[in-house]
Design an enzyme around this catalytic site. Structure first.
Site, PDB file in Angstrom:
ATOM      1  N   ASP A  46       0.954  -1.159  -0.060  1.00  0.00           N
ATOM      2  CA  ASP A  46       0.319   0.063  -0.011  1.00  0.00           C
ATOM      3  C   ASP A  46       0.828   1.174   0.084  1.00  0.00           C
ATOM      4  OD1 ASP A  46      -2.644   1.538   0.578  1.00  0.00           O
ATOM      5  OD2 ASP A  46      -1.508   2.121   2.116  1.00  0.00           O
ATOM      6  N   GLU A 118      -2.014  -5.511  -3.331  1.00  0.00           N
ATOM      7  CA  GLU A 118      -1.022  -4.562  -2.373  1.00  0.00           C
ATOM      8  C   GLU A 118       0.045  -5.788  -2.009  1.00  0.00           C
ATOM      9  OE1 GLU A 118      -3.714  -0.931  -1.149  1.00  0.00           O
ATOM     10  OE2 GLU A 118      -3.859  -2.844   0.212  1.00  0.00           O
TER      11      GLU A 118
END
Length: 226
Positions: A46, A118
């Protein structure tokens, strides 16, 4: 599996264990007593995605204001965009999960796809460094970014600005129900605005339910928006 996904993402891992970890859903722990899943890599991925997208937008749009860049970044790292990328590489079929999770549709669950993507970015970063992560992100996000001529506005922002123009209190969003299993919850949100009919919408997370409610409200009052 490793060879197939490596061809799809055009990146070959020097340490295949990182890829295995990135594709391991938390549901597999209790079944096989594994000590890892994709959650830690998701956290790292992320952060990597955000910095790479930010730099990419900074370079593509040298005349954009900070506000416009922020709106574009939000659109590019939002759940919907992550799901689109994950689906484009058929990521769901590679996620290692319990039989129960897969039976419940886990391979197509949007939260699972977002998290695994992610985590995959985090794994690529650890395996090949920032350049490798940049190459992967650019290959799946840059085309979309380049064609973002108009800064996107989400439904909540558009609704908020409209209501402010009417000099009414800001819209409020209330969670009135949460159902489903912990790994795949369904949130029901109620949108309230004085002088307007309340709207309810559902989603796999609070933000998605709120956006859906705002979109429904905009559709209801679209004739008033000029």
């Amino acid at each position: 599996m490793i060879e197939t996904i490596s061809k799809t993402i055009k990146y070959h891992f020097k340490n295949p264990q990182l890829l295995h970890e990135a594709l391991t859903h938390p549901s597999i722990i209790s079944k096989d007593s594994l000590k890892f899943n994709y959650e830690r890599l998701e956290f790292l991925g992320d952060a990597v995605l955000n910095i790479v997208i930010s730099e990419m937008l900074f370079n593509i749009f040298p005349k954009d204001t900070e506000g416009n860049l922020a709106k574009k970044k939000t659109a590019l790292v939002c759940g919907n965009q992550l799901v689109k990328v994950a689906q484009s590489i058929n990521l769901g079929q590679f996620i290692i999960m319990s039989d129960g999770e897969r039976t419940c549709g886990g391979a197509n669950n949007h939260n699972n796809l977002e998290n695994a993507l992610e985590a995959l970015i985090g794994a690529i970063y650890l395996d090949g460094g920032l350049t490798a992560a940049q190459n992967f992100i650019h290959s799946f996000w840059k085309h979309t970014a380049i064609h973002m001529d108009i800064p996107p506005q989400d439904a909540k922002t558009i609704l908020q600005e409209f209501i402010q123009g009417k000099r009414l209190p800001a819209p409020t969003y209330h969670i009135i129900d949460k159902s489903g299993p912990d790994h795949n919850p369904i949130f029901t949100v109620e949108l309230r605005i004085p002088l307007y009919k309340t709207i309810q919408a559902t989603g796999n997370n609070k933000k998605l339910a709120e956006q859906k409610a705002a979109s429904l409200m905009l559709n209801q009052i679209k004739d008033q928006i000029k």
